[in-house]
Design a protein around this motif. Sequence first.
Motif, PDB file in Angstrom:
ATOM      1  N   ILE A 257       0.853  -1.194   0.000  1.00 31.02           N
ATOM      2  CA  ILE A 257       0.000   0.000   0.000  1.00 31.02           C
ATOM      3  C   ILE A 257       0.886   1.241   0.000  1.00 31.02           C
ATOM      4  CG2 ILE A 257      -1.816   1.268   1.201  1.00 31.02           C
ATOM      5  CD1 ILE A 257      -2.592  -1.388   2.543  1.00 31.02           C
ATOM      6  N   TYR A 258       0.627   2.130  -0.936  1.00 27.48           N
ATOM      7  CA  TYR A 258       1.357   3.393  -1.017  1.00 27.48           C
ATOM      8  C   TYR A 258       0.559   4.481  -0.294  1.00 27.48           C
ATOM      9  CZ  TYR A 258       4.130   1.196  -4.719  1.00 27.48           C
ATOM     10  OH  TYR A 258       4.954   0.352  -5.433  1.00 27.48           O
ATOM     11  N   ALA A 259       1.109   4.999   0.785  1.00 15.76           N
ATOM     12  CA  ALA A 259       0.518   6.138   1.498  1.00 15.76           C
ATOM     13  C   ALA A 259       1.455   7.317   1.284  1.00 15.76           C
ATOM     14  CB  ALA A 259       0.348   5.812   2.971  1.00 15.76           C
ATOM     15  N   THR A 260       1.656   7.658   0.018  1.00 14.02           N
ATOM     16  CA  THR A 260       2.719   8.572  -0.385  1.00 14.02           C
ATOM     17  C   THR A 260       2.212   9.934  -0.854  1.00 14.02           C
ATOM     18  OG1 THR A 260       2.697   7.304  -2.468  1.00 14.02           O
ATOM     19  CG2 THR A 260       4.450   6.821  -0.909  1.00 14.02           C
ATOM     20  N   GLY A 261       1.011  10.273  -0.457  1.00 14.71           N
ATOM     21  CA  GLY A 261       0.538  11.632  -0.691  1.00 14.71           C
ATOM     22  C   GLY A 261       0.090  11.919  -2.108  1.00 14.71           C
ATOM     23  N   PHE A 262       0.148  13.210  -2.449  1.00 18.00           N
ATOM     24  CA  PHE A 262      -0.434  13.689  -3.702  1.00 18.00           C
ATOM     25  C   PHE A 262       0.496  14.693  -4.380  1.00 18.00           C
ATOM     26  CE2 PHE A 262      -3.701  12.477  -0.741  1.00 18.00           C
ATOM     27  CZ  PHE A 262      -4.601  11.756  -1.503  1.00 18.00           C
ATOM     28  N   HIS A 263       0.221  14.943  -5.657  1.00 16.84           N
ATOM     29  CA  HIS A 263       0.942  15.987  -6.395  1.00 16.84           C
ATOM     30  C   HIS A 263       0.281  17.322  -6.042  1.00 16.84           C
ATOM     31  CE1 HIS A 263       3.312  13.189  -8.820  1.00 16.84           C
ATOM     32  NE2 HIS A 263       2.214  12.478  -9.023  1.00 16.84           N
ATOM     33  N   ALA A 264       0.561  17.799  -4.846  1.00 17.24           N
ATOM     34  CA  ALA A 264      -0.173  18.942  -4.302  1.00 17.24           C
ATOM     35  C   ALA A 264       0.191  20.263  -4.962  1.00 17.24           C
ATOM     36  CB  ALA A 264       0.062  19.031  -2.801  1.00 17.24           C
ATOM     37  N   THR A 265       1.414  20.395  -5.462  1.00 16.91           N
ATOM     38  CA  THR A 265       1.827  21.681  -6.032  1.00 16.91           C
ATOM     39  C   THR A 265       1.590  21.764  -7.540  1.00 16.91           C
ATOM     40  OG1 THR A 265       4.103  20.873  -6.299  1.00 16.91           O
ATOM     41  CG2 THR A 265       3.569  22.029  -4.245  1.00 16.91           C
ATOM     42  N   ASP A 266       1.107  20.677  -8.147  1.00 12.11           N
ATOM     43  CA  ASP A 266       0.818  20.678  -9.590  1.00 12.11           C
ATOM     44  C   ASP A 266      -0.636  21.067  -9.799  1.00 12.11           C
ATOM     45  OD1 ASP A 266       3.390  19.820  -9.993  1.00 12.11           O
ATOM     46  OD2 ASP A 266       2.853  17.709 -10.206  1.00 12.11           O
ATOM     47  N   PHE A 267      -0.943  22.326  -9.552  1.00 10.35           N
ATOM     48  CA  PHE A 267      -2.311  22.797  -9.633  1.00 10.35           C
ATOM     49  C   PHE A 267      -2.899  22.590 -11.023  1.00 10.35           C
ATOM     50  CE2 PHE A 267      -0.489  25.005  -6.080  1.00 10.35           C
ATOM     51  CZ  PHE A 267      -1.519  25.143  -5.168  1.00 10.35           C
ATOM     52  N   LEU A 268      -4.115  22.070 -11.053  1.00 12.32           N
ATOM     53  CA  LEU A 268      -4.921  21.883 -12.267  1.00 12.32           C
ATOM     54  C   LEU A 268      -4.376  20.829 -13.226  1.00 12.32           C
ATOM     55  CD1 LEU A 268      -6.029  25.549 -13.087  1.00 12.32           C
ATOM     56  CD2 LEU A 268      -7.003  23.901 -11.489  1.00 12.32           C
ATOM     57  N   ALA A 269      -3.200  20.265 -12.954  1.00 14.37           N
ATOM     58  CA  ALA A 269      -2.700  19.184 -13.807  1.00 14.37           C
ATOM     59  C   ALA A 269      -3.648  17.983 -13.681  1.00 14.37           C
ATOM     60  CB  ALA A 269      -1.280  18.812 -13.382  1.00 14.37           C
ATOM     61  N   PRO A 270      -3.769  17.177 -14.736  1.00  8.78           N
ATOM     62  CA  PRO A 270      -3.054  17.234 -16.012  1.00  8.78           C
ATOM     63  C   PRO A 270      -3.761  18.032 -17.092  1.00  8.78           C
ATOM     64  CG  PRO A 270      -4.286  15.201 -15.901  1.00  8.78           C
ATOM     65  CD  PRO A 270      -4.567  15.938 -14.614  1.00  8.78           C
ATOM     66  N   MET A 271      -4.737  18.876 -16.738  1.00  9.38           N
ATOM     67  CA  MET A 271      -5.405  19.688 -17.747  1.00  9.38           C
ATOM     68  C   MET A 271      -4.429  20.639 -18.427  1.00  9.38           C
ATOM     69  SD  MET A 271      -9.134  20.899 -16.373  1.00  9.38           S
ATOM     70  CE  MET A 271      -8.533  21.508 -14.801  1.00  9.38           C
ATOM     71  N   ARG A 272      -4.631  20.839 -19.712  1.00  4.30           N
ATOM     72  CA  ARG A 272      -3.853  21.837 -20.454  1.00  4.30           C
ATOM     73  C   ARG A 272      -4.738  23.057 -20.617  1.00  4.30           C
ATOM     74  NH1 ARG A 272      -4.069  23.602 -25.299  1.00  4.30           N
ATOM     75  NH2 ARG A 272      -5.430  21.894 -25.975  1.00  4.30           N
ATOM     76  N   ILE A 273      -4.328  24.158 -20.028  1.00  3.87           N
ATOM     77  CA  ILE A 273      -5.131  25.375 -20.054  1.00  3.87           C
ATOM     78  C   ILE A 273      -4.369  26.449 -20.810  1.00  3.87           C
ATOM     79  CG2 ILE A 273      -6.196  27.177 -18.655  1.00  3.87           C
ATOM     80  CD1 ILE A 273      -6.709  25.122 -16.522  1.00  3.87           C
ATOM     81  N   THR A 274      -4.996  26.990 -21.840  1.00  2.00           N
ATOM     82  CA  THR A 274      -4.380  28.000 -22.697  1.00  2.00           C
ATOM     83  C   THR A 274      -5.206  29.270 -22.651  1.00  2.00           C
ATOM     84  OG1 THR A 274      -3.617  26.231 -24.177  1.00  2.00           O
ATOM     85  CG2 THR A 274      -3.490  28.490 -24.993  1.00  2.00           C
ATOM     86  N   GLY A 275      -4.570  30.363 -22.298  1.00  2.85           N
ATOM     87  CA  GLY A 275      -5.278  31.622 -22.156  1.00  2.85           C
ATOM     88  C   GLY A 275      -5.136  32.523 -23.364  1.00  2.85           C
ATOM     89  N   ALA A 276      -5.252  33.829 -23.133  1.00  2.00           N
ATOM     90  CA  ALA A 276      -5.162  34.806 -24.214  1.00  2.00           C
ATOM     91  C   ALA A 276      -3.764  34.778 -24.833  1.00  2.00           C
ATOM     92  CB  ALA A 276      -5.477  36.195 -23.673  1.00  2.00           C
ATOM     93  N   GLY A 277      -3.714  34.964 -26.128  1.00  5.96           N
ATOM     94  CA  GLY A 277      -2.437  34.989 -26.826  1.00  5.96           C
ATOM     95  C   GLY A 277      -1.769  33.635 -26.923  1.00  5.96           C
ATOM     96  N   GLY A 278      -2.505  32.572 -26.641  1.00  5.91           N
ATOM     97  CA  GLY A 278      -1.946  31.229 -26.737  1.00  5.91           C
ATOM     98  C   GLY A 278      -1.008  30.851 -25.608  1.00  5.91           C
ATOM     99  N   ARG A 279      -1.037  31.618 -24.528  1.00  7.75           N
ATOM    100  CA  ARG A 279      -0.139  31.337 -23.407  1.00  7.75           C
ATOM    101  C   ARG A 279      -0.684  30.196 -22.562  1.00  7.75           C
ATOM    102  NH1 ARG A 279       1.285  35.196 -18.218  1.00  7.75           N
ATOM    103  NH2 ARG A 279       3.354  34.342 -17.755  1.00  7.75           N
ATOM    104  N   GLU A 280       0.151  29.200 -22.310  1.00  7.73           N
ATOM    105  CA  GLU A 280      -0.269  28.066 -21.505  1.00  7.73           C
ATOM    106  C   GLU A 280      -0.034  28.334 -20.021  1.00  7.73           C
ATOM    107  OE1 GLU A 280       0.789  24.156 -22.546  1.00  7.73           O
ATOM    108  OE2 GLU A 280       0.260  24.363 -24.673  1.00  7.73           O
ATOM    109  N   LEU A 281      -0.971  27.866 -19.210  1.00  7.54           N
ATOM    110  CA  LEU A 281      -0.876  28.103 -17.769  1.00  7.54           C
ATOM    111  C   LEU A 281       0.367  27.434 -17.196  1.00  7.54           C
ATOM    112  CD1 LEU A 281      -2.287  29.392 -15.346  1.00  7.54           C
ATOM    113  CD2 LEU A 281      -3.525  27.242 -15.016  1.00  7.54           C
TER     114      LEU A 281
END
Length: 495
Positions: A337-361
């Motif tokens: 059993i892995y009780a090894t936590g979470f990817h807490a600092t990778d906010f919104l991953a694995p979504m790819r979010i692209t804003g104005a001007g084609g800039r990726e979050l």
Amino acid sequence: MSADRETDPRIAIIGTGFGGLCMAIRLKQAGIDTFTLFEKHDRIGGTWRDNTYPGAACDVESHLYSFSFAPKPDWSRKFGDQAEILAYLQACVAHYGLAPHIRFGVEIAAADYDEAGGRWRLTTTDGDRHDANVLVTACGQLNRPARPEIPGQADFAGPAFHSARWRHGVDMAGRRVAVIGTGASAIQFVPRLAESAARLSVFQRSGAWVIPKPDRAFSRREQRRFARWPWLARCHRGLVYWKNEARALAFTRWHRILQVFAWAARRQARRQMRDDDKRRRLVPDYAIGCKRILMANDWYPAIDRDHVDLVTALIARIEADAVVTDDGRRHPADVLIYATGFHATDFLAPMRITGAGGRELAAAWGEGASAYKGISVSGFPNMFLLYGPNTNLAHNSIVYMLEAQVDYVMQCVQALRDPGLRSMDVRPEREADYTRRIRSRLEDTVWAGDCGSWYRTAAGHQTNNWPGFTFTFRRMTARLDPDDYRFEPASVAGQ
């Protein structure tokens, strides 16, 4: 969408935990029905749906770990368990009529901002498309299980799973069980496993500060009083809030106060453990508060059992029926059993979010996630984050913080109800100044220590915790300042 739009903006909410449901309820209460909640699983609940391991419970008292506008007078215990909290959220969905707004089994893979139309185009993992004028992310910070890279993981012959993906069909009774990790989840389920496993090996990289949990059941008389006199329940909630809030001083200013908690942890360990060697290895030597402080009453007795091994040597590899440490010892195991936590600092991953001007979050957050008031990111118009960067707490209820964030986002939504307004985007200089101030304040907190924790990125930035009082955050988000944003009229779109 035309410039003379008379209907409310279409709002996409990603996630159905406390944050997403709070947002949906507030929209309903404001008479706005043009929203959809996207949930990748087949049920609501967020972390309280995912974490069903034995003993799963909250470390914030029930009357405070619930919506202020939806009190539950009949909480069974001071600290609610997973099943009761999930049932509470399901009851909220039913009471506020949210079910028709939820799309289950829909995972958002990408979100792209269409500047010409002033809308977000969402793409699911199945390739379906959805449009929205406003995007609200409520994905949480602890939703993606993390597993360490250990040689031989694929060679393990028995059941192997993360604690957040518990396999209830696996019978642990009479078997040899290996648990990797001693964090918040492990201290809750390890005592349960210790009752039935033939042998339990617990692998610890660094110990956790574990203090007594003042838990007990509420009597029927107490429950009836809370139901009969709602003001009494509100007073109880207020007392719990201020008791917890006082602890912020210890984390952010007067760190020596935390020694009281360290003393309580050591005292409990001495009283509950016979094995001095285990106790010495279990109690940490790093500054208390640098990592999350945990609460339990059965953790130390569980580790003290004769058939429970506390292994502090580093793991070298995993074999078909054992975990091998770097001292050459083999620790036989039938279940891992892995009780090894979470990817807490990778906010919104694995979504790819692209804003104005084609800039990726992901590129905007190259040096660590940040957002204005934890909610808005410049260059990503009409997108609002719930439980975003630097809004996590170490001392009080995240539900209180989420309500403050939702109230702020509601002000933004109300502004965007104007059919002549296409978008609002936080000014980059406001966001940059806010980020500088937050990071400066974090330098004086106990989390600035070098103990290493899920609060920090690999580069050392503290992207998770709020460095102050929660009432300060609520005051900061109480009023939307239009000068913080650039508003673009719908006429600019030429539609």
